[in-house]
Write a protein that holds these residues in place. Structure first.
Motif, PDB file in Angstrom:
ATOM      1  N   CYS A  37       0.797  -0.664  -0.075  1.00 30.00           N
ATOM      2  CA  CYS A  37       0.269   0.266   0.163  1.00 30.00           C
ATOM      3  C   CYS A  37       0.810   1.155   0.280  1.00 30.00           C
ATOM      4  N   GLY A  68      -6.820  11.036   1.187  1.00 29.38           N
ATOM      5  CA  GLY A  68      -6.287   9.370   1.086  1.00 29.38           C
ATOM      6  C   GLY A  68      -4.964   8.959  -0.471  1.00 29.38           C
ATOM      7  N   SER A 162      -7.121  -4.295   9.195  1.00 30.35           N
ATOM      8  CA  SER A 162      -5.922  -3.425   8.691  1.00 30.35           C
ATOM      9  C   SER A 162      -6.882  -2.249   8.036  1.00 30.35           C
ATOM     10  N   GLY A 163      -5.945  -1.417   7.551  1.00 29.41           N
ATOM     11  CA  GLY A 163      -6.818   0.043   6.557  1.00 29.41           C
ATOM     12  C   GLY A 163      -7.812  -1.127   5.081  1.00 29.41           C
ATOM     13  N   GLY A 164      -7.313  -1.958   4.816  1.00 31.15           N
ATOM     14  CA  GLY A 164      -7.340  -2.700   3.372  1.00 31.15           C
ATOM     15  C   GLY A 164      -8.562  -4.242   4.528  1.00 31.15           C
ATOM     16  N   ASP A 186     -16.799  -1.958   3.598  1.00 33.87           N
ATOM     17  CA  ASP A 186     -15.127  -0.972   4.426  1.00 33.87           C
ATOM     18  C   ASP A 186     -14.464  -1.795   5.607  1.00 33.87           C
ATOM     19  N   GLU A 190     -10.326   1.739   7.609  1.00 34.98           N
ATOM     20  CA  GLU A 190     -10.839   2.886   5.888  1.00 34.98           C
ATOM     21  C   GLU A 190     -11.808   3.467   6.982  1.00 34.98           C
ATOM     22  N   ASP A 193     -10.218   6.368   8.742  1.00 38.94           N
ATOM     23  CA  ASP A 193      -8.740   7.106   8.340  1.00 38.94           C
ATOM     24  C   ASP A 193     -10.508   8.423   7.629  1.00 38.94           C
ATOM     25  N   LYS A 194     -11.303   8.188   7.195  1.00 40.40           N
ATOM     26  CA  LYS A 194     -12.198   7.972   6.929  1.00 40.40           C
ATOM     27  C   LYS A 194     -13.348   9.373   7.565  1.00 40.40           C
ATOM     28  N   SER A 211      -1.586   8.595  11.196  1.00 36.68           N
ATOM     29  CA  SER A 211      -2.780   7.930  10.306  1.00 36.68           C
ATOM     30  C   SER A 211      -3.845   8.488  11.113  1.00 36.68           C
ATOM     31  N   SER A 245     -19.763   0.256   7.023  1.00 33.31           N
ATOM     32  CA  SER A 245     -19.981   1.342   6.734  1.00 33.31           C
ATOM     33  C   SER A 245     -21.152   1.870   7.276  1.00 33.31           C
ATOM     34  N   LYS A 248     -19.795   4.206  10.137  1.00 32.19           N
ATOM     35  CA  LYS A 248     -19.116   5.342   9.099  1.00 32.19           C
ATOM     36  C   LYS A 248     -20.084   5.832   8.608  1.00 32.19           C
TER      37      LYS A 248
END
Ligand code: KG4
Ligand code: ZN
Length: 400
Positions: A37, A68, A162-164, A186, A190, A193-194, A211, A245, A248
């Motif tokens: 990444c 991003g 993780s992020g992914g 998501d 992620e 981060d958003k 981060s 999601s 989020k």
């Protein structure tokens, strides 16, 4: 063409080696390259678990400017920095390439342009130095990292966040994984981060260079999670799947209503960002802990000898979440292991160690890399999430 090679014997002792001395050591060294990444990492690790070097270059500052990870920029920066990150690793380890037995690198999953940069670099290195190669699955490497520093034996249950990705899996050995559940949308990192971006935390003097997930963790300590109540995610679904999601979207709604009476403008963090950070961290952790509890209950039924919960991946560096998961493990009489926070986020050490685990398990090493391709989408192991869901396991303890 694949070929299996035998371990070599190092001709001399190396500074920092654990349990080795003089000329007769049978330990071997693997160099690991990580570029899935936005972190360029090269690690040097011995088969007895001594970390000789952990050299990294983070692209965070570049990507923060554009809000991003930009894949083109990520690929370009990996190509620019890989050489110097590797030189630093060899210098820190006090070794030369001739001392390295094998090279391991992340082949997938990840961003295509990032993986391609790592593959091009590693292919040249392996050909020039005539070293055997171990292709590594990035999430398997996260899962096996705990084995470097903790007494973990197979099989174990592992939560990878993780992020992914977000995966609950039983690891039966290197290359042997059964997926109990994973993320539908998501990943938790992620989502962090958003949320951090929407809270404009990059303008917050205390956390501007962190981060998203780490920034939320730091600010959450100053906030009250009860100021903004969150609904429980997927509470009707009695499986081990994840969805972040809803959390989020709920956070975004809270932020929008804060912004409606926000006098601070776009160059300052959103009002009450500490409380919103605390509430979203609690909600994301609650979801992770609930699904993990169901996975433990499933394992108690199906794997009576399994009694170890491992947690890894960038999000696992969160101390609040680790504490909740450790409490959960202890409630069920499970051991709990989590790599130290710096080894939870992406690094070359975990890739080198995954290579070592493959070698120790007798998995084949590669010599000819001409046909090797990176794999941006690569699922880890076998999917048994439907079998787990069919059990409709109710969790016993509800986390607040
Ligand atoms: O494993 P990782 O380094 O990269 C991927 O494989 O994705 O994970 C990066 C993710 C990011 O989304 C970052 O915000 C999150 O891990 N992260 C954290 C923390 N530190 C990094 N999330 C929560 N708490 C932290 N302390
Ligand atoms: Zn990762």
């Amino acid at each position: 063409m694949k070929s299996v090679l035998k371990f070599n014997t190092l001709s001399r002792g190396i500074k920092g080696y654990r349990g080795l001395s003089g000329n007769d050591c049978k330990d071997f060294i693997v160099l690991g390259v990580e570029t899935s990444c936005d972190d360029t990492g090269v690690g040097v690790v011995t088969s007895s678990g001594a970390i000789l070097a952990d050299s990294r270059h983070s692209q965070l500052a570049w990507h923060q400017k554009t809000g991003g990870v930009n894949p083109k920029v990520a690929g370009k920066l990996h190509r620019e920095y890989l050489g110097s990150v590797m030189e630093t690793a060899l210098r820190d380890a006090g070794i030369k390439m001739k001392d390295v037995y094998a090279v391991a690198a992340t082949v997938g999953p990840g961003l295509a342009l990032s993986l391609e940069a790592g593959m091009d670099f590693t292919k040249k290195l392996v050909a020039k130095e005539n070293k055997p190669f171990i292709p590594v699955h990035h999430m398997e490497a996260h899962a096996l990292t705990a084995c470097i520093t903790h007494p973990v034996s197979f099989p174990f249950l592992v939560l990878l966040a993780s992020g992914g990705h977000c995966i609950l899996t039983v690891c039966e050995g290197p290359g042997k994984f059964l997926r109990l559940g994973e993320c539908r949308d998501d990943a938790p990192g992620e989502a962090f981060d958003k949320i951090a971006r929407a809270l404009r935390l990059h303008t917050h003097p205390l956390v501007s260079d962190l981060s998203g997930g780490r920034a939320i963790e730091v600010l959450a300590k100053f906030g009250n999670p009860e100021k903004f109540p969150f609904p429980r995610a997927m509470s009707q679904r009695l499986d081990c799947m994840f969805s972040f999601s809803g959390i989020k979207t709920h956070t975004m709604r809270v932020i929008t209503s804060q912004e409606a009476n926000d006098p601070t403008g776009p160059h300052s963090p959103v009002l009450q960002c500490e409380d919103i950070s605390a509430a979203s961290l609690a909600a994301i952790s609650r979801h992770l802990v609930t699904r993990t509890q169901r996975a433990i209950l499933y394992c108690i039924e199906k794997w009576p000898t399994l009694n170890h919960l491992v947690v890894s991946g960038g999000v696992a560096s969160n101390l609040y979440l680790r504490k909740k998961l450790e409490e959960l493990a202890s409630y069920y009489g499970y051991h709990f292991s989590c790599p130290e926070p710096s080894l939870c986020t992406d690094n070359g050490v975990m890739i080198a160690w995954a290579g070592i685990e493959h070698i120790k398990a007798g998995l084949p090493l590669m010599k000819d890399l001409s046909t090797l391709k990176f794999i941006p989408k690569w699922r880890l192991g076998k999917d048994i999430s439907n079998v787990v869901a069919d059990e409709r396991i109710k969790v016993k303890v509800k986390m607040k």
